[in-house]
Design a protein around this motif. Structure first.
Motif, short mmCIF file in Angstrom:
data_model
loop_
_atom_site.label_atom_id
_atom_site.label_comp_id
_atom_site.label_asym_id
_atom_site.label_seq_id
_atom_site.Cartn_x
_atom_site.Cartn_y
_atom_site.Cartn_z
N ILE A 108 37.91 36.03 34.80
CA ILE A 108 37.90 36.30 33.36
C ILE A 108 39.16 37.09 33.05
O ILE A 108 39.34 38.21 33.53
CB ILE A 108 36.65 37.10 32.97
CG1 ILE A 108 35.39 36.39 33.45
CG2 ILE A 108 36.60 37.31 31.45
CD1 ILE A 108 34.13 37.24 33.33
N TRP A 137 29.71 35.90 37.66
CA TRP A 137 30.25 35.75 36.31
C TRP A 137 31.72 35.34 36.43
O TRP A 137 32.51 35.98 37.13
CB TRP A 137 30.19 37.08 35.56
CG TRP A 137 28.82 37.61 35.29
CD1 TRP A 137 28.01 38.25 36.18
CD2 TRP A 137 28.11 37.59 34.06
NE1 TRP A 137 26.83 38.63 35.57
CE2 TRP A 137 26.87 38.24 34.26
CE3 TRP A 137 28.41 37.10 32.78
CZ2 TRP A 137 25.93 38.41 33.25
CZ3 TRP A 137 27.48 37.26 31.77
CH2 TRP A 137 26.26 37.90 32.00
N MET A 157 34.85 32.27 34.49
CA MET A 157 35.18 31.27 33.48
C MET A 157 35.27 29.90 34.15
O MET A 157 35.73 29.78 35.29
CB MET A 157 36.51 31.60 32.79
CG MET A 157 36.54 32.96 32.12
SD MET A 157 35.34 33.15 30.77
CE MET A 157 36.12 32.13 29.50
N ASP A 161 36.23 25.61 33.56
CA ASP A 161 37.02 24.68 32.75
C ASP A 161 36.12 23.80 31.88
O ASP A 161 35.27 23.06 32.39
CB ASP A 161 37.87 23.78 33.65
CG ASP A 161 38.98 24.55 34.35
OD1 ASP A 161 39.47 25.53 33.77
OD2 ASP A 161 39.35 24.16 35.47
N THR A 162 36.34 23.83 30.58
CA THR A 162 35.53 23.05 29.66
C THR A 162 35.73 21.56 29.84
O THR A 162 34.79 20.77 29.67
CB THR A 162 35.87 23.46 28.21
OG1 THR A 162 35.69 24.88 28.06
CG2 THR A 162 34.98 22.75 27.21
N PRO A 222 26.37 33.88 28.84
CA PRO A 222 26.92 32.90 29.77
C PRO A 222 26.11 31.61 29.80
O PRO A 222 24.93 31.58 29.45
CB PRO A 222 26.79 33.63 31.11
CG PRO A 222 25.52 34.41 30.96
CD PRO A 222 25.51 34.87 29.50
N ALA A 230 31.48 25.28 23.40
CA ALA A 230 32.83 25.46 23.95
C ALA A 230 33.66 24.20 23.75
O ALA A 230 34.85 24.26 23.40
CB ALA A 230 32.75 25.81 25.43
N ARG A 287 38.07 27.16 28.35
CA ARG A 287 37.12 27.63 29.35
C ARG A 287 35.95 28.30 28.66
O ARG A 287 36.07 28.78 27.53
CB ARG A 287 37.79 28.60 30.33
CG ARG A 287 38.85 27.94 31.21
CD ARG A 287 39.59 28.95 32.07
NE ARG A 287 40.60 28.27 32.89
CZ ARG A 287 41.52 28.88 33.61
NH1 ARG A 287 41.56 30.21 33.62
NH2 ARG A 287 42.40 28.20 34.31
N PHE A 288 34.82 28.34 29.36
CA PHE A 288 33.64 29.01 28.83
C PHE A 288 33.11 30.00 29.85
O PHE A 288 33.36 29.89 31.06
CB PHE A 288 32.55 28.01 28.43
CG PHE A 288 32.05 27.14 29.56
CD1 PHE A 288 30.98 27.53 30.35
CD2 PHE A 288 32.64 25.90 29.82
CE1 PHE A 288 30.51 26.73 31.38
CE2 PHE A 288 32.19 25.09 30.84
CZ PHE A 288 31.12 25.49 31.63
N LEU A 289 32.37 31.00 29.35
CA LEU A 289 31.80 32.04 30.20
C LEU A 289 30.56 31.49 30.91
O LEU A 289 29.70 30.87 30.29
CB LEU A 289 31.42 33.26 29.37
CG LEU A 289 30.78 34.44 30.10
CD1 LEU A 289 31.75 35.05 31.11
CD2 LEU A 289 30.32 35.50 29.09
N ALA A 325 33.58 37.88 27.56
CA ALA A 325 34.89 37.27 27.78
C ALA A 325 35.62 37.20 26.47
O ALA A 325 35.20 36.51 25.55
CB ALA A 325 34.75 35.88 28.39
N LEU A 384 38.45 35.92 24.12
CA LEU A 384 39.18 34.65 24.10
C LEU A 384 40.63 34.86 23.74
O LEU A 384 40.93 35.65 22.84
CB LEU A 384 38.52 33.69 23.09
CG LEU A 384 37.04 33.39 23.36
CD1 LEU A 384 36.44 32.57 22.23
CD2 LEU A 384 36.89 32.65 24.69
#
Length: 395
Positions: A7, A103, A105, A107-108, A148, A221, A228-230, A393, A395
Protein backbone atom coordinates in the motif's frame (compact mmCIF):
# COMPACT_ATOMS: atom_id res chain seq x y z
CA UNK A 1 5.64 -10.82 -11.10
CA UNK A 2 2.97 -10.73 -8.41
CA UNK A 3 -0.41 -9.02 -8.72
CA UNK A 4 -0.30 -8.19 -4.98
CA UNK A 5 1.51 -4.99 -3.99
CA UNK A 6 2.33 -2.84 -0.95
CA UNK A 7 0.00 0.00 0.00
CA UNK A 8 1.78 3.13 -1.20
CA UNK A 9 0.01 5.50 1.19
CA UNK A 10 -1.58 3.70 4.11
CA UNK A 11 -3.35 4.89 7.23
CA UNK A 12 -3.15 2.47 10.14
CA UNK A 13 -5.65 2.64 12.99
CA UNK A 14 -4.33 3.51 16.41
CA UNK A 15 -7.46 1.95 17.92
CA UNK A 16 -11.20 2.49 18.15
CA UNK A 17 -12.03 2.89 14.44
CA UNK A 18 -12.71 -0.75 13.50
CA UNK A 19 -16.17 -1.70 12.29
CA UNK A 20 -18.24 -4.33 10.56
CA UNK A 21 -18.34 -3.76 6.83
CA UNK A 22 -21.25 -1.65 5.64
CA UNK A 23 -23.07 -4.61 4.01
CA UNK A 24 -23.11 -6.94 7.03
CA UNK A 25 -26.33 -5.61 8.56
CA UNK A 26 -29.91 -6.82 8.22
CA UNK A 27 -31.25 -3.60 9.76
CA UNK A 28 -29.83 -0.15 9.00
CA UNK A 29 -30.86 1.02 12.46
CA UNK A 30 -28.02 -1.11 13.84
CA UNK A 31 -25.55 1.05 11.93
CA UNK A 32 -26.97 4.22 13.45
CA UNK A 33 -26.73 2.75 16.95
CA UNK A 34 -23.12 1.63 16.44
CA UNK A 35 -22.12 5.11 15.28
CA UNK A 36 -23.98 6.68 18.22
CA UNK A 37 -22.08 4.43 20.61
CA UNK A 38 -18.74 5.03 18.88
CA UNK A 39 -18.55 8.12 16.64
CA UNK A 40 -14.99 7.09 15.61
CA UNK A 41 -16.29 3.91 13.99
CA UNK A 42 -15.41 3.65 10.30
CA UNK A 43 -19.13 3.13 9.67
CA UNK A 44 -19.64 6.86 10.26
CA UNK A 45 -17.49 7.44 7.18
CA UNK A 46 -18.65 4.50 5.06
CA UNK A 47 -22.35 5.02 5.79
CA UNK A 48 -22.63 8.75 6.54
CA UNK A 49 -26.36 8.82 5.77
CA UNK A 50 -26.91 6.40 8.68
CA UNK A 51 -25.08 8.55 11.23
CA UNK A 52 -27.21 10.12 13.97
CA UNK A 53 -28.54 13.41 12.69
CA UNK A 54 -28.27 12.35 9.04
CA UNK A 55 -30.86 9.56 8.86
CA UNK A 56 -33.26 10.36 6.04
CA UNK A 57 -30.74 12.28 3.97
CA UNK A 58 -29.51 10.87 0.68
CA UNK A 59 -26.18 9.03 0.63
CA UNK A 60 -24.64 11.38 -1.93
CA UNK A 61 -25.69 14.45 0.07
CA UNK A 62 -23.79 13.12 3.10
CA UNK A 63 -20.46 12.51 1.34
CA UNK A 64 -18.99 15.89 2.45
CA UNK A 65 -19.70 14.82 6.05
CA UNK A 66 -17.83 11.57 5.44
CA UNK A 67 -14.82 13.39 4.05
CA UNK A 68 -14.79 15.78 7.00
CA UNK A 69 -14.95 12.90 9.50
CA UNK A 70 -12.05 11.12 7.84
CA UNK A 71 -9.91 14.26 7.77
CA UNK A 72 -10.67 14.91 11.44
CA UNK A 73 -9.75 11.36 12.48
CA UNK A 74 -6.50 11.54 10.54
CA UNK A 75 -5.70 14.88 12.16
CA UNK A 76 -6.52 13.79 15.72
CA UNK A 77 -4.34 10.70 15.63
CA UNK A 78 -6.98 8.01 15.15
CA UNK A 79 -4.88 6.88 12.17
CA UNK A 80 -1.12 6.91 11.65
CA UNK A 81 0.36 7.37 8.19
CA UNK A 82 2.65 4.74 6.65
CA UNK A 83 4.24 4.35 3.23
CA UNK A 84 4.89 1.29 1.08
CA UNK A 85 3.70 -1.28 3.60
CA UNK A 86 1.73 -4.47 3.80
CA UNK A 87 -0.03 -5.40 7.02
CA UNK A 88 -0.16 -8.77 8.77
CA UNK A 89 -3.61 -9.71 10.03
CA UNK A 90 -4.72 -12.25 12.62
CA UNK A 91 -8.27 -12.93 13.79
CA UNK A 92 -8.54 -15.06 16.92
CA UNK A 93 -11.02 -16.20 19.53
CA UNK A 94 -11.01 -18.81 22.31
CA UNK A 95 -11.80 -22.26 20.93
CA UNK A 96 -11.24 -21.27 17.30
CA UNK A 97 -8.19 -21.74 15.08
CA UNK A 98 -6.55 -18.42 14.25
CA UNK A 99 -7.29 -16.90 10.84
CA UNK A 100 -4.54 -15.08 8.97
CA UNK A 101 -4.44 -12.57 6.14
CA UNK A 102 -2.37 -9.90 4.44
CA UNK A 103 -3.59 -6.33 3.81
CA UNK A 104 -2.27 -5.18 0.44
CA UNK A 105 -3.25 -3.69 -2.92
CA UNK A 106 -4.27 -5.89 -5.86
CA UNK A 107 -4.31 -5.09 -9.58
CA UNK A 108 -7.83 -4.29 -10.73
CA UNK A 109 -7.16 -5.41 -14.30
CA UNK A 110 -6.75 -8.97 -12.98
CA UNK A 111 -10.46 -9.28 -12.16
CA UNK A 112 -12.14 -12.03 -14.21
CA UNK A 113 -15.88 -12.67 -14.25
CA UNK A 114 -16.15 -15.31 -16.98
CA UNK A 115 -14.20 -18.15 -18.59
CA UNK A 116 -13.22 -15.99 -21.58
CA UNK A 117 -12.00 -13.07 -19.45
CA UNK A 118 -8.36 -13.46 -18.38
CA UNK A 119 -7.22 -12.59 -14.89
CA UNK A 120 -6.11 -14.06 -11.58
CA UNK A 121 -8.86 -12.47 -9.45
CA UNK A 122 -12.16 -14.33 -9.82
CA UNK A 123 -15.37 -12.50 -8.91
CA UNK A 124 -18.12 -15.02 -8.51
CA UNK A 125 -21.44 -13.41 -7.57
CA UNK A 126 -24.02 -11.10 -9.07
CA UNK A 127 -24.24 -7.69 -7.41
CA UNK A 128 -26.62 -4.83 -6.70
CA UNK A 129 -25.52 -2.04 -9.02
CA UNK A 130 -26.90 0.72 -6.74
CA UNK A 131 -24.47 -0.39 -4.00
CA UNK A 132 -21.61 -0.35 -6.49
CA UNK A 133 -22.42 3.25 -7.46
CA UNK A 134 -22.38 4.27 -3.80
CA UNK A 135 -18.93 2.71 -3.30
CA UNK A 136 -17.60 4.50 -6.38
CA UNK A 137 -18.96 7.84 -5.16
CA UNK A 138 -17.50 7.30 -1.68
CA UNK A 139 -14.03 6.49 -3.02
CA UNK A 140 -14.12 9.57 -5.22
CA UNK A 141 -15.23 11.80 -2.34
CA UNK A 142 -12.67 10.45 0.14
CA UNK A 143 -9.76 9.60 -2.13
CA UNK A 144 -9.41 6.65 0.24
CA UNK A 145 -10.55 3.02 0.56
CA UNK A 146 -11.71 1.94 4.03
CA UNK A 147 -12.98 -1.63 3.55
CA UNK A 148 -11.02 -4.47 1.96
CA UNK A 149 -12.04 -7.10 -0.54
CA UNK A 150 -11.48 -10.53 1.04
CA UNK A 151 -9.57 -12.73 -1.41
CA UNK A 152 -8.98 -16.46 -1.02
CA UNK A 153 -5.57 -17.63 -2.26
CA UNK A 154 -6.21 -20.99 -3.98
CA UNK A 155 -2.82 -21.74 -5.52
CA UNK A 156 -0.44 -21.29 -2.60
CA UNK A 157 -2.87 -21.22 0.29
CA UNK A 158 -0.97 -23.64 2.52
CA UNK A 159 2.37 -21.90 1.99
CA UNK A 160 0.82 -18.48 2.58
CA UNK A 161 -0.93 -19.67 5.74
CA UNK A 162 2.32 -21.03 7.18
CA UNK A 163 4.26 -17.90 6.24
CA UNK A 164 1.68 -15.56 7.77
CA UNK A 165 1.49 -17.59 10.97
CA UNK A 166 5.29 -17.57 11.29
CA UNK A 167 5.49 -13.85 10.58
CA UNK A 168 2.87 -13.06 13.21
CA UNK A 169 4.63 -15.30 15.73
CA UNK A 170 7.85 -13.34 15.23
CA UNK A 171 6.27 -9.89 15.02
CA UNK A 172 5.92 -9.03 18.70
CA UNK A 173 3.17 -6.74 19.95
CA UNK A 174 0.59 -5.72 17.32
CA UNK A 175 0.29 -2.16 16.07
CA UNK A 176 -3.40 -2.25 17.05
CA UNK A 177 -6.15 -4.63 18.12
CA UNK A 178 -9.91 -4.48 17.83
CA UNK A 179 -12.66 -6.74 19.20
CA UNK A 180 -15.67 -7.36 16.96
CA UNK A 181 -19.33 -8.03 17.79
CA UNK A 182 -18.67 -11.78 17.97
CA UNK A 183 -15.86 -11.41 20.49
CA UNK A 184 -13.08 -12.12 17.98
CA UNK A 185 -9.87 -10.12 18.35
CA UNK A 186 -8.47 -8.53 15.18
CA UNK A 187 -4.75 -7.73 15.37
CA UNK A 188 -2.51 -6.05 12.81
CA UNK A 189 1.26 -5.64 12.32
CA UNK A 190 2.85 -3.30 9.79
CA UNK A 191 5.50 -4.84 7.50
CA UNK A 192 7.83 -2.31 5.78
CA UNK A 193 9.71 -2.82 2.53
CA UNK A 194 12.16 -5.70 2.75
CA UNK A 195 12.60 -9.47 2.31
CA UNK A 196 9.55 -10.44 4.42
CA UNK A 197 7.30 -8.07 2.51
CA UNK A 198 8.51 -9.42 -0.82
CA UNK A 199 8.05 -13.03 0.33
CA UNK A 200 4.51 -12.43 1.53
CA UNK A 201 3.34 -10.50 -1.53
CA UNK A 202 4.79 -13.19 -3.81
CA UNK A 203 2.91 -15.93 -1.93
CA UNK A 204 -0.28 -13.87 -1.73
CA UNK A 205 -0.23 -13.44 -5.50
CA UNK A 206 1.00 -16.94 -6.24
CA UNK A 207 -2.24 -18.39 -7.62
CA UNK A 208 -5.81 -17.61 -8.50
CA UNK A 209 -7.53 -15.31 -5.98
CA UNK A 210 -11.24 -15.82 -5.40
CA UNK A 211 -13.42 -12.99 -4.08
CA UNK A 212 -14.83 -14.43 -0.85
CA UNK A 213 -16.31 -11.13 0.33
CA UNK A 214 -16.43 -7.77 -1.42
CA UNK A 215 -17.93 -8.38 -4.84
CA UNK A 216 -19.41 -4.86 -4.78
CA UNK A 217 -16.13 -3.28 -3.69
CA UNK A 218 -14.16 -5.04 -6.41
CA UNK A 219 -16.62 -3.98 -9.12
CA UNK A 220 -16.55 -0.44 -7.72
CA UNK A 221 -12.78 -0.40 -8.27
CA UNK A 222 -13.33 -1.38 -11.90
CA UNK A 223 -16.20 1.05 -12.41
CA UNK A 224 -14.29 3.88 -10.76
CA UNK A 225 -11.20 3.26 -12.88
CA UNK A 226 -8.93 2.43 -9.93
CA UNK A 227 -5.72 0.65 -10.99
CA UNK A 228 -5.63 -1.24 -7.67
CA UNK A 229 -8.02 -2.03 -4.84
CA UNK A 230 -7.55 -2.66 -1.12
CA UNK A 231 -7.67 -6.35 -0.20
CA UNK A 232 -7.03 -8.84 2.55
CA UNK A 233 -5.58 -11.98 1.00
CA UNK A 234 -6.42 -14.96 3.20
CA UNK A 235 -6.19 -18.76 3.03
CA UNK A 236 -8.66 -21.66 2.78
CA UNK A 237 -7.68 -22.78 6.29
CA UNK A 238 -8.67 -19.36 7.65
CA UNK A 239 -12.33 -19.25 6.55
CA UNK A 240 -15.64 -21.09 6.76
CA UNK A 241 -18.96 -20.53 4.96
CA UNK A 242 -22.08 -19.84 7.05
CA UNK A 243 -25.75 -19.66 5.98
CA UNK A 244 -27.06 -16.68 4.02
CA UNK A 245 -30.83 -16.41 4.49
CA UNK A 246 -33.61 -14.11 3.28
CA UNK A 247 -36.44 -12.11 4.83
CA UNK A 248 -39.34 -11.03 2.59
CA UNK A 249 -41.57 -8.07 3.43
CA UNK A 250 -44.57 -6.41 1.83
CA UNK A 251 -45.61 -9.41 -0.26
CA UNK A 252 -48.73 -11.56 0.33
CA UNK A 253 -47.71 -15.09 1.29
CA UNK A 254 -51.12 -16.63 2.04
CA UNK A 255 -51.12 -18.64 -1.21
CA UNK A 256 -47.40 -19.41 -1.20
CA UNK A 257 -47.75 -23.13 -0.47
CA UNK A 258 -50.25 -23.49 -3.32
CA UNK A 259 -48.00 -21.56 -5.71
CA UNK A 260 -44.91 -23.60 -4.84
CA UNK A 261 -46.78 -26.89 -5.16
CA UNK A 262 -48.08 -25.83 -8.57
CA UNK A 263 -44.49 -25.06 -9.61
CA UNK A 264 -43.44 -28.63 -8.81
CA UNK A 265 -42.10 -28.13 -5.28
CA UNK A 266 -42.74 -30.52 -2.45
CA UNK A 267 -43.95 -28.66 0.63
CA UNK A 268 -44.22 -30.42 3.99
CA UNK A 269 -45.38 -28.81 7.25
CA UNK A 270 -42.82 -29.05 10.05
CA UNK A 271 -43.67 -29.98 13.65
CA UNK A 272 -40.90 -27.65 14.88
CA UNK A 273 -39.74 -24.08 14.19
CA UNK A 274 -37.93 -23.58 10.88
CA UNK A 275 -34.15 -23.87 11.08
CA UNK A 276 -31.26 -23.81 8.62
CA UNK A 277 -31.74 -27.11 6.73
CA UNK A 278 -29.41 -29.62 5.17
CA UNK A 279 -28.33 -29.06 1.57
CA UNK A 280 -31.06 -29.89 -0.95
CA UNK A 281 -34.04 -28.38 0.87
CA UNK A 282 -35.05 -24.99 2.22
CA UNK A 283 -37.23 -24.12 5.19
CA UNK A 284 -39.84 -21.37 5.32
CA UNK A 285 -41.52 -19.57 8.21
CA UNK A 286 -44.69 -17.46 7.89
CA UNK A 287 -47.78 -16.81 10.03
CA UNK A 288 -46.29 -18.88 12.84
CA UNK A 289 -45.98 -21.98 10.64
CA UNK A 290 -42.86 -23.74 9.39
CA UNK A 291 -42.37 -25.74 6.20
CA UNK A 292 -39.72 -27.90 4.59
CA UNK A 293 -39.55 -27.33 0.84
CA UNK A 294 -37.82 -29.26 -1.94
CA UNK A 295 -37.62 -26.95 -4.94
CA UNK A 296 -37.61 -28.48 -8.43
CA UNK A 297 -34.25 -28.53 -10.18
CA UNK A 298 -33.87 -27.84 -13.88
CA UNK A 299 -32.72 -31.01 -15.67
CA UNK A 300 -29.57 -30.54 -17.72
CA UNK A 301 -28.79 -27.09 -16.30
CA UNK A 302 -25.28 -26.26 -15.05
CA UNK A 303 -24.72 -27.29 -11.44
CA UNK A 304 -24.56 -23.67 -10.29
CA UNK A 305 -28.12 -23.09 -11.57
CA UNK A 306 -29.43 -25.88 -9.34
CA UNK A 307 -27.74 -24.80 -6.11
CA UNK A 308 -30.25 -24.08 -3.35
CA UNK A 309 -29.71 -20.30 -3.56
CA UNK A 310 -30.29 -20.37 -7.33
CA UNK A 311 -33.51 -22.38 -6.93
CA UNK A 312 -34.72 -19.86 -4.33
CA UNK A 313 -34.15 -17.04 -6.83
CA UNK A 314 -35.80 -18.84 -9.74
CA UNK A 315 -38.66 -20.82 -8.20
CA UNK A 316 -39.52 -18.96 -5.00
CA UNK A 317 -38.67 -15.32 -5.60
CA UNK A 318 -39.29 -14.92 -9.32
CA UNK A 319 -41.85 -17.69 -9.81
CA UNK A 320 -44.02 -17.89 -6.70
CA UNK A 321 -43.64 -14.33 -5.41
CA UNK A 322 -43.00 -12.40 -8.64
CA UNK A 323 -39.95 -10.63 -7.20
CA UNK A 324 -36.68 -9.75 -8.87
CA UNK A 325 -33.82 -10.81 -6.56
CA UNK A 326 -32.78 -7.16 -6.37
CA UNK A 327 -36.16 -6.04 -5.03
CA UNK A 328 -35.89 -3.88 -1.91
CA UNK A 329 -38.53 -6.03 -0.22
CA UNK A 330 -35.93 -8.81 0.08
CA UNK A 331 -33.46 -8.54 2.95
CA UNK A 332 -30.33 -10.70 2.66
CA UNK A 333 -29.42 -11.86 6.15
CA UNK A 334 -25.97 -13.28 6.86
CA UNK A 335 -24.89 -16.00 9.22
CA UNK A 336 -24.38 -13.67 12.19
CA UNK A 337 -28.18 -13.71 12.61
CA UNK A 338 -29.53 -17.08 13.82
CA UNK A 339 -32.77 -18.75 12.70
CA UNK A 340 -34.53 -17.60 15.85
CA UNK A 341 -33.82 -13.97 14.99
CA UNK A 342 -35.40 -14.39 11.54
CA UNK A 343 -38.49 -16.05 13.01
CA UNK A 344 -38.79 -13.25 15.56
CA UNK A 345 -38.75 -10.67 12.75
CA UNK A 346 -41.72 -12.45 11.15
CA UNK A 347 -43.57 -12.81 14.46
CA UNK A 348 -43.05 -9.10 15.17
CA UNK A 349 -44.55 -8.16 11.80
CA UNK A 350 -41.34 -6.64 10.44
CA UNK A 351 -41.24 -9.35 7.75
CA UNK A 352 -43.79 -11.67 6.18
CA UNK A 353 -41.60 -14.64 5.30
CA UNK A 354 -38.28 -16.09 6.45
CA UNK A 355 -36.36 -18.25 3.98
CA UNK A 356 -33.65 -20.43 5.51
CA UNK A 357 -31.07 -21.96 3.19
CA UNK A 358 -28.19 -24.37 3.77
CA UNK A 359 -24.76 -22.75 3.36
CA UNK A 360 -22.93 -23.29 0.11
CA UNK A 361 -20.28 -25.93 0.63
CA UNK A 362 -16.62 -25.13 0.12
CA UNK A 363 -16.50 -27.80 -2.59
CA UNK A 364 -19.37 -26.16 -4.48
CA UNK A 365 -17.80 -22.73 -4.04
CA UNK A 366 -14.47 -23.89 -5.45
CA UNK A 367 -16.08 -25.82 -8.31
CA UNK A 368 -18.18 -22.85 -9.43
CA UNK A 369 -15.16 -20.56 -9.38
CA UNK A 370 -12.89 -22.92 -11.28
CA UNK A 371 -15.56 -22.98 -14.00
CA UNK A 372 -15.65 -19.15 -13.93
CA UNK A 373 -19.39 -19.21 -13.27
CA UNK A 374 -21.31 -16.87 -10.98
CA UNK A 375 -23.04 -17.77 -7.77
CA UNK A 376 -26.42 -16.16 -7.03
CA UNK A 377 -26.02 -12.87 -5.21
CA UNK A 378 -25.56 -13.03 -1.45
CA UNK A 379 -25.06 -16.79 -1.28
CA UNK A 380 -21.78 -17.08 0.65
CA UNK A 381 -21.26 -15.64 4.12
CA UNK A 382 -17.60 -16.19 4.89
CA UNK A 383 -16.39 -16.05 8.48
CA UNK A 384 -14.46 -14.60 10.10
CA UNK A 385 -14.89 -11.38 8.14
CA UNK A 386 -12.20 -8.77 7.67
CA UNK A 387 -12.83 -5.69 9.80
CA UNK A 388 -13.22 -2.34 8.07
CA UNK A 389 -11.45 0.78 9.31
CA UNK A 390 -8.24 -0.91 10.45
CA UNK A 391 -6.08 -0.24 7.40
CA UNK A 392 -6.95 2.46 4.85
CA UNK A 393 -5.49 3.00 1.41
CA UNK A 394 -5.17 6.58 0.20
CA UNK A 395 -5.64 6.77 -3.55
Amino acid sequence: MTVVHPISRAWITTGGTGAQNYDEFADDAEITQIIADNPRSALAIEMPHRAPGSVGRAFLDCLPDAAARLAQEQADGSYAAAADVVVLYRISAPGEPAAFGLWAMVDTDQISTSADEPGLVIRNEDVFIAKVRERVALAEALGTLLSPVLLLQTGKGEELHAALAAAVEAAGEPAATDVDQSGRTHAIWVVPEGPLQRELTALAGGGELVVADGNHRSLAAQTGGLPRFLAVVTTPDSVAIQPYNRLISGVPVDDLVTSLTAAGARVDPLPRPAEVPAKGTIELYAHGKSYSVSLPAEPGAPAVDNLDHALVERVLLRGALGLDPGDKRIAYVGGDYPAGWLRDEVDAGRADLAVLIAPVTVDDFVAVNLERQKLPRKSTWFTPKARGGLVLAQL
